[in-house]
Write a protein that holds these residues in place. Structure first.
Motif, PDB file in Angstrom:
ATOM      1  N   HIS A  58       0.328 -15.643 -21.683  1.00 38.88           N
ATOM      2  CA  HIS A  58       1.534 -16.368 -22.077  1.00 38.88           C
ATOM      3  C   HIS A  58       1.666 -17.744 -21.423  1.00 38.88           C
ATOM      4  O   HIS A  58       2.376 -18.600 -21.930  1.00 38.88           O
ATOM      5  CB  HIS A  58       2.777 -15.514 -21.810  1.00 38.88           C
ATOM      6  N   PHE A  59       1.022 -17.940 -20.292  1.00 36.92           N
ATOM      7  CA  PHE A  59       1.076 -19.230 -19.597  1.00 36.92           C
ATOM      8  C   PHE A  59      -0.328 -19.799 -19.444  1.00 36.92           C
ATOM      9  O   PHE A  59      -0.715 -20.279 -18.383  1.00 36.92           O
ATOM     10  CB  PHE A  59       1.772 -19.060 -18.240  1.00 36.92           C
ATOM     11  N   ARG A  60      -1.074 -19.750 -20.536  1.00 35.22           N
ATOM     12  CA  ARG A  60      -2.475 -20.177 -20.535  1.00 35.22           C
ATOM     13  C   ARG A  60      -2.632 -21.643 -20.117  1.00 35.22           C
ATOM     14  O   ARG A  60      -3.508 -21.968 -19.333  1.00 35.22           O
ATOM     15  CB  ARG A  60      -3.044 -19.965 -21.937  1.00 35.22           C
ATOM     16  N   ARG A  61      -1.799 -22.502 -20.669  1.00 35.47           N
ATOM     17  CA  ARG A  61      -1.921 -23.941 -20.381  1.00 35.47           C
ATOM     18  C   ARG A  61      -1.744 -24.210 -18.890  1.00 35.47           C
ATOM     19  O   ARG A  61      -2.513 -24.948 -18.283  1.00 35.47           O
ATOM     20  CB  ARG A  61      -0.895 -24.716 -21.206  1.00 35.47           C
ATOM     21  N   GLN A  62      -0.736 -23.588 -18.303  1.00 32.98           N
ATOM     22  CA  GLN A  62      -0.481 -23.779 -16.870  1.00 32.98           C
ATOM     23  C   GLN A  62      -1.616 -23.190 -16.029  1.00 32.98           C
ATOM     24  O   GLN A  62      -2.026 -23.778 -15.035  1.00 32.98           O
ATOM     25  CB  GLN A  62       0.853 -23.136 -16.462  1.00 32.98           C
ATOM     26  N   ALA A  63      -2.129 -22.038 -16.455  1.00 32.05           N
ATOM     27  CA  ALA A  63      -3.234 -21.410 -15.721  1.00 32.05           C
ATOM     28  C   ALA A  63      -4.493 -22.268 -15.815  1.00 32.05           C
ATOM     29  O   ALA A  63      -5.229 -22.426 -14.833  1.00 32.05           O
ATOM     30  CB  ALA A  63      -3.502 -20.006 -16.256  1.00 32.05           C
ATOM     31  N   ALA A  64      -4.721 -22.861 -16.987  1.00 29.91           N
ATOM     32  CA  ALA A  64      -5.887 -23.736 -17.163  1.00 29.91           C
ATOM     33  C   ALA A  64      -5.743 -24.987 -16.296  1.00 29.91           C
ATOM     34  O   ALA A  64      -6.725 -25.464 -15.708  1.00 29.91           O
ATOM     35  CB  ALA A  64      -6.054 -24.113 -18.629  1.00 29.91           C
ATOM     36  N   ALA A  65      -4.532 -25.520 -16.212  1.00 32.27           N
ATOM     37  CA  ALA A  65      -4.300 -26.695 -15.359  1.00 32.27           C
ATOM     38  C   ALA A  65      -4.528 -26.340 -13.890  1.00 32.27           C
ATOM     39  O   ALA A  65      -5.112 -27.129 -13.137  1.00 32.27           O
ATOM     40  CB  ALA A  65      -2.878 -27.222 -15.564  1.00 32.27           C
ATOM     41  N   LEU A  66      -4.090 -25.155 -13.478  1.00 34.36           N
ATOM     42  CA  LEU A  66      -4.319 -24.706 -12.104  1.00 34.36           C
ATOM     43  C   LEU A  66      -5.811 -24.550 -11.831  1.00 34.36           C
ATOM     44  O   LEU A  66      -6.308 -24.986 -10.784  1.00 34.36           O
ATOM     45  CB  LEU A  66      -3.587 -23.377 -11.852  1.00 34.36           C
ATOM     46  N   LEU A  67      -6.526 -23.958 -12.783  1.00 38.49           N
ATOM     47  CA  LEU A  67      -7.976 -23.821 -12.631  1.00 38.49           C
ATOM     48  C   LEU A  67      -8.633 -25.193 -12.516  1.00 38.49           C
ATOM     49  O   LEU A  67      -9.531 -25.388 -11.695  1.00 38.49           O
ATOM     50  CB  LEU A  67      -8.565 -23.040 -13.813  1.00 38.49           C
ATOM     51  N   GLU A  68      -8.166 -26.168 -13.294  1.00 37.41           N
ATOM     52  CA  GLU A  68      -8.723 -27.529 -13.254  1.00 37.41           C
ATOM     53  C   GLU A  68      -8.513 -28.151 -11.878  1.00 37.41           C
ATOM     54  O   GLU A  68      -9.389 -28.814 -11.349  1.00 37.41           O
ATOM     55  CB  GLU A  68      -8.084 -28.390 -14.352  1.00 37.41           C
ATOM     56  N   ARG A  69      -7.327 -27.902 -11.292  1.00 36.40           N
ATOM     57  CA  ARG A  69      -7.069 -28.442  -9.938  1.00 36.40           C
ATOM     58  C   ARG A  69      -7.941 -27.762  -8.887  1.00 36.40           C
ATOM     59  O   ARG A  69      -8.401 -28.395  -7.955  1.00 36.40           O
ATOM     60  CB  ARG A  69      -5.606 -28.287  -9.563  1.00 36.40           C
ATOM     61  N   ILE A  70      -8.153 -26.446  -9.066  1.00 38.02           N
ATOM     62  CA  ILE A  70      -8.954 -25.695  -8.090  1.00 38.02           C
ATOM     63  C   ILE A  70     -10.432 -26.014  -8.243  1.00 38.02           C
ATOM     64  O   ILE A  70     -11.128 -26.249  -7.261  1.00 38.02           O
ATOM     65  CB  ILE A  70      -8.718 -24.176  -8.257  1.00 38.02           C
ATOM     66  N   TYR A  71     -10.896 -26.017  -9.495  1.00 45.34           N
ATOM     67  CA  TYR A  71     -12.320 -26.272  -9.738  1.00 45.34           C
ATOM     68  C   TYR A  71     -12.458 -27.057 -11.029  1.00 45.34           C
ATOM     69  O   TYR A  71     -12.392 -26.500 -12.126  1.00 45.34           O
ATOM     70  CB  TYR A  71     -13.104 -24.954  -9.819  1.00 45.34           C
ATOM     71  N   SER A  72     -12.645 -28.359 -10.901  1.00 42.94           N
ATOM     72  CA  SER A  72     -12.701 -29.271 -12.029  1.00 42.94           C
ATOM     73  C   SER A  72     -13.898 -28.974 -12.937  1.00 42.94           C
ATOM     74  O   SER A  72     -14.947 -28.521 -12.488  1.00 42.94           O
ATOM     75  CB  SER A  72     -12.810 -30.709 -11.514  1.00 42.94           C
ATOM     76  N   GLU A  73     -13.718 -29.280 -14.224  1.00 44.60           N
ATOM     77  CA  GLU A  73     -14.819 -29.127 -15.180  1.00 44.60           C
ATOM     78  C   GLU A  73     -15.971 -30.068 -14.856  1.00 44.60           C
ATOM     79  O   GLU A  73     -17.097 -29.833 -15.269  1.00 44.60           O
ATOM     80  CB  GLU A  73     -14.335 -29.411 -16.609  1.00 44.60           C
ATOM     81  N   GLU A  74     -15.686 -31.139 -14.132  1.00 49.46           N
ATOM     82  CA  GLU A  74     -16.705 -32.127 -13.800  1.00 49.46           C
ATOM     83  C   GLU A  74     -17.643 -31.656 -12.697  1.00 49.46           C
ATOM     84  O   GLU A  74     -18.734 -32.184 -12.533  1.00 49.46           O
ATOM     85  CB  GLU A  74     -16.049 -33.455 -13.386  1.00 49.46           C
ATOM     86  N   LYS A  75     -17.227 -30.655 -11.918  1.00 51.91           N
ATOM     87  CA  LYS A  75     -18.077 -30.132 -10.851  1.00 51.91           C
ATOM     88  C   LYS A  75     -19.228 -29.332 -11.447  1.00 51.91           C
ATOM     89  O   LYS A  75     -19.156 -28.883 -12.588  1.00 51.91           O
ATOM     90  CB  LYS A  75     -17.262 -29.238  -9.908  1.00 51.91           C
ATOM     91  N   PRO A  76     -20.294 -29.138 -10.674  1.00 52.25           N
ATOM     92  CA  PRO A  76     -21.427 -28.333 -11.174  1.00 52.25           C
ATOM     93  C   PRO A  76     -20.953 -26.935 -11.574  1.00 52.25           C
ATOM     94  O   PRO A  76     -20.287 -26.252 -10.803  1.00 52.25           O
ATOM     95  CB  PRO A  76     -22.379 -28.257  -9.977  1.00 52.25           C
ATOM     96  N   GLY A  77     -21.280 -26.557 -12.783  1.00 51.63           N
ATOM     97  CA  GLY A  77     -20.890 -25.246 -13.284  1.00 51.63           C
ATOM     98  C   GLY A  77     -19.453 -25.172 -13.767  1.00 51.63           C
ATOM     99  O   GLY A  77     -18.997 -24.123 -14.218  1.00 51.63           O
ATOM    100  N   GLY A  78     -18.729 -26.272 -13.675  1.00 50.06           N
ATOM    101  CA  GLY A  78     -17.324 -26.299 -14.049  1.00 50.06           C
ATOM    102  C   GLY A  78     -17.077 -25.977 -15.508  1.00 50.06           C
ATOM    103  O   GLY A  78     -16.166 -25.232 -15.846  1.00 50.06           O
ATOM    104  N   LYS A  79     -17.895 -26.549 -16.381  1.00 49.59           N
ATOM    105  CA  LYS A  79     -17.735 -26.281 -17.813  1.00 49.59           C
ATOM    106  C   LYS A  79     -17.946 -24.799 -18.108  1.00 49.59           C
ATOM    107  O   LYS A  79     -17.223 -24.205 -18.903  1.00 49.59           O
ATOM    108  CB  LYS A  79     -18.708 -27.132 -18.622  1.00 49.59           C
ATOM    109  N   THR A  80     -18.923 -24.200 -17.444  1.00 47.45           N
ATOM    110  CA  THR A  80     -19.193 -22.778 -17.644  1.00 47.45           C
ATOM    111  C   THR A  80     -18.023 -21.933 -17.159  1.00 47.45           C
ATOM    112  O   THR A  80     -17.586 -21.003 -17.850  1.00 47.45           O
ATOM    113  CB  THR A  80     -20.481 -22.365 -16.901  1.00 47.45           C
ATOM    114  N   ILE A  81     -17.496 -22.240 -15.999  1.00 45.91           N
ATOM    115  CA  ILE A  81     -16.365 -21.487 -15.441  1.00 45.91           C
ATOM    116  C   ILE A  81     -15.154 -21.603 -16.365  1.00 45.91           C
ATOM    117  O   ILE A  81     -14.497 -20.603 -16.667  1.00 45.91           O
ATOM    118  CB  ILE A  81     -16.039 -21.973 -14.014  1.00 45.91           C
ATOM    119  N   HIS A  82     -14.876 -22.804 -16.845  1.00 42.82           N
ATOM    120  CA  HIS A  82     -13.735 -22.999 -17.746  1.00 42.82           C
ATOM    121  C   HIS A  82     -13.963 -22.285 -19.080  1.00 42.82           C
ATOM    122  O   HIS A  82     -13.031 -21.717 -19.644  1.00 42.82           O
ATOM    123  CB  HIS A  82     -13.455 -24.485 -17.943  1.00 42.82           C
TER     124      HIS A  82
END
Length: 186
Positions: free
Chosen positions: A8-32
């Motif tokens: 129900h709060f996917r957008r906020q959870a995705a933003a939190l994940l981005e702050r914790i581990y950015s998509e730009e970091k190694p493996g970030g795209k895979t984690i996201h």
């Protein structure tokens, strides 16, 4: 509750994940990508009607399995209460959850132990009953798998070649299995 909140709060959870581990970091795209795939898988938690339907179907399936255990044991002249089949079901679920080839060994051991400990069934009778139950439980899946293998014109040699890289164009089939699949739920 956590999964419900995640869906129900996917957008906020995705933003939190981005702050914790950015998509730009190694493996970030895979984690996201994994995060979004998991959340997509639990999207059913959004729809109340669908969720209730799935819960009812699930309950029916578990009851059918429990009754099949009960009837299987009756065939071996092992009389346990109908509710006892739920104890057996729990034991067999633990057995099948341990990673082995087809659950062979662990399914039988857990089932045998449950029969011996909770229902005072002898070692040999318990082992025989659980072994036959496992054969009958696994047979439909094996038969259907063999039928569809034949129907699709596949062979075990061809499947092995595909998996090891000797198939079409020398490319192994395994990487294709790892591609994400998008499923639309209406």
């Amino acid at each position: 509750p956590r999964l419900w909140g995640l869906v129900h709060f996917r957008r906020q959870a995705a933003a939190l994940l981005e702050r914790i581990y950015s998509e730009e970091k190694p493996g970030g795209k895979t984690i996201h990508s994994i995060f979004h795939s998991v959340v997509d898988g639990f999207a059913i938690l959004k729809g109340g009607r669908t969720l209730i339907g799935v819960a009812i179907y699930s309950l029916v399936i578990w009851c059918v399995i429990a009754f099949s255990i009960w009837f299987s044991l009756l065939a071996f002249d092992i009389h346990i209460p109908v509710a006892g089949s739920l104890v057996m079901l729990a034991a067999l679920v633990f057995g099948i959850a341990i990673p082995t080839q087809g659950g062979v060994g662990t399914y039988e051991w857990f089932g045998q132990q449950a029969l011996m400990i909770f229902f005072a069934v002898g070692v040999s009778k318990a082992a025989a009953a659980v072994l036959v139950m496992h054969v009958f439980a696994a047979s439909p899946t094996i038969i259907m798998g063999l039928w569809f293998t034949y129907r699709e014109g596949l062979s075990f040699r061809g499947l092995r070649e595909e998996a090891t890289g000797g198939g079409r164009n020398g490319n192994p089939a395994a990487p294709d299995l790892l591609k994400p699949v998008q499923i639309e739920i209406n």
